[in-house]
Motif scaffolding. Structure first.
Motif, PDB file in Angstrom:
ATOM      1  N   PRO A  33       0.819  -1.227   0.000  1.00  0.00           N
ATOM      2  CA  PRO A  33       0.000   0.000   0.000  1.00  0.00           C
ATOM      3  C   PRO A  33       0.848   1.272   0.000  1.00  0.00           C
ATOM      4  CG  PRO A  33       0.004  -0.965   2.185  1.00  0.00           C
ATOM      5  CD  PRO A  33       0.796  -1.903   1.301  1.00  0.00           C
ATOM      6  N   LEU A  34       1.513   1.480  -1.090  1.00  0.00           N
ATOM      7  CA  LEU A  34       2.278   2.704  -1.279  1.00  0.00           C
ATOM      8  C   LEU A  34       1.911   3.296  -2.633  1.00  0.00           C
ATOM      9  CD1 LEU A  34       5.896   1.712  -0.088  1.00  0.00           C
ATOM     10  CD2 LEU A  34       4.415   3.426   0.964  1.00  0.00           C
ATOM     11  N   ALA A  35       1.977   4.600  -2.713  1.00  0.00           N
ATOM     12  CA  ALA A  35       1.726   5.272  -3.988  1.00  0.00           C
ATOM     13  C   ALA A  35       2.814   4.870  -4.995  1.00  0.00           C
ATOM     14  CB  ALA A  35       1.721   6.781  -3.794  1.00  0.00           C
ATOM     15  N   HIS A  36       2.491   5.015  -6.260  1.00  0.00           N
ATOM     16  CA  HIS A  36       3.397   4.570  -7.317  1.00  0.00           C
ATOM     17  C   HIS A  36       4.790   5.188  -7.176  1.00  0.00           C
ATOM     18  CE1 HIS A  36       4.682   3.158 -11.203  1.00  0.00           C
ATOM     19  NE2 HIS A  36       4.936   4.387 -11.598  1.00  0.00           N
ATOM     20  N   ASP A  37       4.848   6.486  -6.951  1.00  0.00           N
ATOM     21  CA  ASP A  37       6.154   7.150  -6.831  1.00  0.00           C
ATOM     22  C   ASP A  37       6.940   6.620  -5.637  1.00  0.00           C
ATOM     23  OD1 ASP A  37       5.707   8.612  -9.035  1.00  0.00           O
ATOM     24  OD2 ASP A  37       5.585  10.563  -8.049  1.00  0.00           O
ATOM     25  N   HIS A  76       4.059  -2.031   7.853  1.00  0.00           N
ATOM     26  CA  HIS A  76       5.468  -1.845   7.504  1.00  0.00           C
ATOM     27  C   HIS A  76       5.879  -2.772   6.367  1.00  0.00           C
ATOM     28  CE1 HIS A  76       5.405  -5.094  10.559  1.00  0.00           C
ATOM     29  NE2 HIS A  76       6.316  -5.630   9.779  1.00  0.00           N
ATOM     30  N   LEU A  77       6.869  -2.309   5.647  1.00  0.00           N
ATOM     31  CA  LEU A  77       7.551  -3.130   4.644  1.00  0.00           C
ATOM     32  C   LEU A  77       9.011  -3.191   5.058  1.00  0.00           C
ATOM     33  CD1 LEU A  77       7.778  -4.517   1.795  1.00  0.00           C
ATOM     34  CD2 LEU A  77       8.224  -2.223   0.885  1.00  0.00           C
ATOM     35  N   VAL A  78       9.527  -4.406   5.187  1.00  0.00           N
ATOM     36  CA  VAL A  78      10.937  -4.571   5.546  1.00  0.00           C
ATOM     37  C   VAL A  78      11.640  -5.289   4.409  1.00  0.00           C
ATOM     38  CG1 VAL A  78      12.589  -5.609   7.147  1.00  0.00           C
ATOM     39  CG2 VAL A  78      10.463  -4.630   8.020  1.00  0.00           C
ATOM     40  N   ILE A  79      12.736  -4.719   3.977  1.00  0.00           N
ATOM     41  CA  ILE A  79      13.552  -5.357   2.931  1.00  0.00           C
ATOM     42  C   ILE A  79      14.908  -5.656   3.545  1.00  0.00           C
ATOM     43  CG2 ILE A  79      14.576  -5.122   0.642  1.00  0.00           C
ATOM     44  CD1 ILE A  79      12.133  -2.649   0.947  1.00  0.00           C
ATOM     45  N   GLU A  80      15.280  -6.917   3.522  1.00  0.00           N
ATOM     46  CA  GLU A  80      16.579  -7.315   4.054  1.00  0.00           C
ATOM     47  C   GLU A  80      17.454  -7.794   2.907  1.00  0.00           C
ATOM     48  OE1 GLU A  80      15.642  -9.113   8.386  1.00  0.00           O
ATOM     49  OE2 GLU A  80      14.473  -9.886   6.725  1.00  0.00           O
ATOM     50  N   LEU A 127      13.724   5.802   3.385  1.00  0.00           N
ATOM     51  CA  LEU A 127      13.315   4.773   4.352  1.00  0.00           C
ATOM     52  C   LEU A 127      13.175   5.350   5.750  1.00  0.00           C
ATOM     53  CD1 LEU A 127      15.741   2.242   2.775  1.00  0.00           C
ATOM     54  CD2 LEU A 127      13.250   2.018   2.746  1.00  0.00           C
ATOM     55  N   ASP A 128      12.418   4.644   6.580  1.00  0.00           N
ATOM     56  CA  ASP A 128      12.190   5.113   7.948  1.00  0.00           C
ATOM     57  C   ASP A 128      13.210   4.559   8.924  1.00  0.00           C
ATOM     58  OD1 ASP A 128       9.736   6.675   7.579  1.00  0.00           O
ATOM     59  OD2 ASP A 128       8.910   4.762   6.908  1.00  0.00           O
ATOM     60  N   ASP A 129      13.806   3.430   8.596  1.00  0.00           N
ATOM     61  CA  ASP A 129      14.814   2.884   9.496  1.00  0.00           C
ATOM     62  C   ASP A 129      15.804   2.039   8.696  1.00  0.00           C
ATOM     63  OD1 ASP A 129      15.867   2.543  12.168  1.00  0.00           O
ATOM     64  OD2 ASP A 129      15.257   0.449  11.999  1.00  0.00           O
ATOM     65  N   MET A 146       7.674   2.422   6.811  1.00  0.00           N
ATOM     66  CA  MET A 146       6.375   2.346   7.470  1.00  0.00           C
ATOM     67  C   MET A 146       5.281   2.639   6.441  1.00  0.00           C
ATOM     68  SD  MET A 146       7.415   1.391  10.326  1.00  0.00           S
ATOM     69  CE  MET A 146       5.799   1.263  11.116  1.00  0.00           C
ATOM     70  N   LEU A 147       4.164   1.953   6.578  1.00  0.00           N
ATOM     71  CA  LEU A 147       3.081   2.064   5.614  1.00  0.00           C
ATOM     72  C   LEU A 147       1.867   2.696   6.288  1.00  0.00           C
ATOM     73  CD1 LEU A 147       3.296  -1.556   4.188  1.00  0.00           C
ATOM     74  CD2 LEU A 147       4.406   0.489   3.289  1.00  0.00           C
ATOM     75  N   SER A 148       1.150   3.467   5.524  1.00  0.00           N
ATOM     76  CA  SER A 148      -0.143   3.945   5.998  1.00  0.00           C
ATOM     77  C   SER A 148      -1.116   3.739   4.854  1.00  0.00           C
ATOM     78  CB  SER A 148      -0.066   5.414   6.400  1.00  0.00           C
ATOM     79  OG  SER A 148       0.446   6.177   5.345  1.00  0.00           O
ATOM     80  N   PRO A 149      -2.381   3.477   5.187  1.00  0.00           N
ATOM     81  CA  PRO A 149      -3.341   3.192   4.117  1.00  0.00           C
ATOM     82  C   PRO A 149      -3.421   4.335   3.126  1.00  0.00           C
ATOM     83  CG  PRO A 149      -4.270   2.695   6.273  1.00  0.00           C
ATOM     84  CD  PRO A 149      -2.978   3.427   6.506  1.00  0.00           C
TER      85      PRO A 149
END
Lengths: 155, 115
Positions: A33-37, A76-80, A127-129, A146-149
């Protein structure tokens, strides 16, 4: 959605294989749930992270493995990005978290620098963290957004 | 990496023929651009029609080209894809480079700037 979902991608430590990670991320765009950009900027960060592993951890040797884990939680989205190459130096670990974010450059600043070293500022801007760990020969860059609707009109 | 170029008046339009403008090709790109600037062409349009993605290393190479032509020359970008635009935005390079819709618009802007 109350549980986390996770996808892992494993590629050889070669630049030409980063595109596979991009395609996986692109395939998941409707699930995040993130905008395209914002998604495009996440894609940039993922490629920077994988590129760092290939260039710095493996020194451009193609015989290593880079693992990318994408975890999508309720907020949240976490990429490791993990590798088993050379660990990041303490100085770069400090720079990863504590340096500046991109500022509005002017032409004087352009003449002075800006040719390199933009990777970390990009990560910090998007990124947030950011966390970097090195344990038992495995180095992991953990990037959290972090994600928000999204508003209904753009979701 | 193949780089196409053609001339529009005093302007050289350069089109990297790659989908990924990234670290492995950044050095070659920079060298080719240095050749173009070195022969005296300082008004450039970088046509990114074929480029789907750019990383920070290649963006650094484009900044290096800007340094090469500065201050008398001009470097304009055109035909940027969504991800390339996002990279320019997140690094705030959109304050430095005006992004043009097509080659014609970019050439017109460069011609206006140097006239």
């Amino acid at each position: 959605m109350s549980v986390e979902r996770r996808i892992e991608v494993r590629i050889p430590s070669r630049y030409q294989d980063i595109d596979l990670v991009r395609r996986v991320l692109s395939a998941l765009r409707h699930d995040i749930p993130l905008a395209h950009d914002a998604l495009l900027k996440i894609e940039i960060c993922v490629v920077e992270g994988v590129g760092n592993a290939i260039r710095h951890a493996y020194g451009l040797r193609g015989d290593g493995v880079v693992e990318v884990g994408l975890t999508l939680g309720p907020d949240h989205l976490v990429i490791e990005v993990s590798d088993r190459g050379r660990a990041m130096s303490p100085e770069n670990r400090r720079r990863l978290k504590q340096g500046p974010t991109p500022t509005t450059p002017d032409r004087l600043e352009i003449r002075r620098n800006r040719e390199g070293g933009m990777g970390f500022p990009i990560l910090r801007a998007v990124l947030d963290d950011l966390e970097y760990t090195s344990q038992d020969g495995c180095n992991t860059l953990r990037m959290t957004k972090m994600l928000s609707p999204l508003p209904a009109s753009t979701a | 990496m193949q780089i196409n170029e053609h001339r529009v008046g005093d302007i050289v339009v350069v089109r990297p023929n790659v989908a990924q403008l990234n670290a492995p090709v950044a050095s070659g790109f920079r060298s080719r651009m240095a050749e173009i600037v070195g022969r005296g062409d300082r008004h450039l349009v970088l046509d990114l029609s074929d480029v789907e993605f750019i990383d920070s290393t290649a963006l650094g190479a484009i900044v290096a080209v800007l340094k090469m032509v500065d201050p008398a020359g001009r470097l304009a970008l055109c035909c940027v894809s969504g991800t390339v635009r996002a990279m320019l935005e997140v690094t705030r390079m959109t304050r430095i480079f005006v992004l043009h819709a097509d080659v014609e618009a970019a050439c017109a802007a460069v011609a206006d700037a140097v006239s």
